[in-house]
Design an enzyme around this catalytic site. Structure first.
Site, PDB file in Angstrom:
ATOM      1  N   CYS A 204      -0.473   4.188   2.056  1.00 37.14           N
ATOM      2  CA  CYS A 204      -0.326   4.013   3.515  1.00 37.14           C
ATOM      3  C   CYS A 204       1.129   4.217   3.929  1.00 37.14           C
ATOM      4  O   CYS A 204       1.408   4.854   4.932  1.00 37.14           O
ATOM      5  CB  CYS A 204      -0.711   2.603   3.973  1.00 37.14           C
ATOM      6  SG  CYS A 204      -2.207   1.936   3.291  1.00 37.14           S
ATOM      7  N   ASP A 205       2.053   3.646   3.189  1.00 32.77           N
ATOM      8  CA  ASP A 205       3.442   3.546   3.664  1.00 32.77           C
ATOM      9  C   ASP A 205       4.451   4.388   2.884  1.00 32.77           C
ATOM     10  O   ASP A 205       5.625   4.448   3.268  1.00 32.77           O
ATOM     11  CB  ASP A 205       3.892   2.068   3.605  1.00 32.77           C
ATOM     12  CG  ASP A 205       3.046   1.192   4.527  1.00 32.77           C
ATOM     13  OD1 ASP A 205       2.588   1.714   5.557  1.00 32.77           O
ATOM     14  OD2 ASP A 205       2.843   0.016   4.215  1.00 32.77           O
TER      15      ASP A 205
ATOM     16  N   CYS B 165       0.831  -1.203   0.000  1.00 35.85           N
ATOM     17  CA  CYS B 165       0.000   0.000   0.000  1.00 35.85           C
ATOM     18  C   CYS B 165       0.867   1.256   0.000  1.00 35.85           C
ATOM     19  O   CYS B 165       1.374   1.669   1.049  1.00 35.85           O
ATOM     20  CB  CYS B 165      -0.913  -0.032   1.218  1.00 35.85           C
ATOM     21  SG  CYS B 165      -1.957   1.419   1.353  1.00 35.85           S
TER      22      CYS B 165
END
Ligand code: NAP
Length: 294
Positions: free
Chosen positions: A130-131, A127
């Site tokens: 997200c990261d 992701c």
């Protein structure tokens, strides 16, 4: 007899439970593995409105605690079938309910090569949104050739120092406008007709071995974003829900299925954006719709 049975204890399922329990409904949640869903893999969540930064584990655990504090019941059983009369059959028992919410999620397709799981959260991510921020000014690779991979690579190109895009074919499955934009980025390097054959590192991922035809090369990377598609696991519900060619639930308006009293929520359904925000949104809508129609 339960009011609502929820299948899946990820963010969508737990949010559905939260709303149903707050409406004083008798709720049972089934989870085949551990509660939390895919967000558990995120080392930090920094794109959830109103929360500066939280680990995926802490988010999931807090949501779980909210549900438990309201008397939510979770059974760690695998649901193998739901009948039209809304009886729910698990690997252990049969349960009766007035409504069912299927929040079965989808899983990121894995490369299925050695150490993929070992480096998860230690260089490997599924992701980018997200990261990605953890790789500021670092070198990352994105694997895949669909819209997700192209969007991930574009997003990362504005954060990371260098982005390798590794795709197994010459042609991309993703849309041309995304590819054109990506090609205009000076820090993006393409490796086409290439596959990742090995993941190397000690504690964290340090390099990947990329195979092109019969040649192998080493790329030093801080991160690898695997974006090779999603895999829902919805076949066993095809008697009560329509499912598209990729296995996602079809719904008339985001929650309703072809069977009265059976609803869908979260990543398992056909939708454009699979994020924590959209999962919890689905869960709340599915629960309030089910309550209204009980
Ligand atoms: P996808 O479209 O299914 O693409 C997956 C990519 O991964 C393909 O290029 C595929 O290669 C490659 N792949 C699959 N298995 C692999 C393996 N084992 N090893 C190496 N490569 C592998 O998946 P997605 O990009 O996650 O998109 C899913 C759906 O969401 C699509 O319908 C997509 O259009 C949609 N989506 C839309 C948007 C948007 O509209 N903005 C954004 C993201 C996603 P091949 O091409 O060789 O099969």
């Amino acid at each position: 007899m339960y009011d609502i049975i929820i299948v899946g204890a990820g963010p969508a399922g737990l949010t559905a439970a939260l709303y149903a329990l707050r409406a004083n409904k008798k709720v049972l949640i089934f989870e085949a593995n551990s509660y939390g869903g895919q967000i558990l893999n995120a080392s930090k969540v920094e794109n959830y409105p109103g929360i500066l930064s939280i680990s995926g584990y802490e988010f999931s655990h807090t949501l779980y605690e909210q549900v438990k504090n309201l008397g939510g019941e979770i059974h760690y059983e695998t649901v193998i079938r739901v009948n039209e009369d809304k009886s729910v059959i698990t690997n252990e028992n049969t349960y009766n309910t007035k409504a069912v919410i299927l929040a079965t999620g989808s899983i990121h397709r894995k490369l299925n090569i050695e150490h993929e799981q070992d480096f998860l959260g230690k260089g490997i991510s599924y992701c980018a949104t997200c990261d990605g921020n953890f790789f500021k000014d670092k070198v990352v690779a994105v694997n895949g050739g669909g819209n997700s991979a192209l969007e991930d690579a574009l997003y990362l190109s504005s954060i990371a120092k260098k982005v390798y895009v590794i795709h197994r074919r010459e042609e991309f499955r993703g849309e041309a406008y995304l590819l054109d934009e990506l090609k205009s980025k000076s820090n993006v390097i393409f490796y086409l007709n290439s596959t990742i054959s090995s993941l190397v590192g000690n504690d964290c991922l340090e390099k990947i071995i990329v195979k092109k035809e019969n040649e192998e090369m080493e790329l030093l990377v801080d991160g690898l974003f695997i974006a090779i598609g999603q895999e829902p696991k919805n076949e066993c519900f095809s008697n009560v829900c329509d499912i598209n060619e990729k296995g996602y639930f079809l719904s008339s308006d985001g929650v309703h299925t072809k069977t009265k009293g059976i609803y869908v929520a979260g990543d398992a359904r056909e939708k454009n954006l699979r994020q924590l925000t959209t999962a919890v949104s689905d869960g709340s809508i599915a629960a309030t719709t089910a309550i209204r129609e009980l």
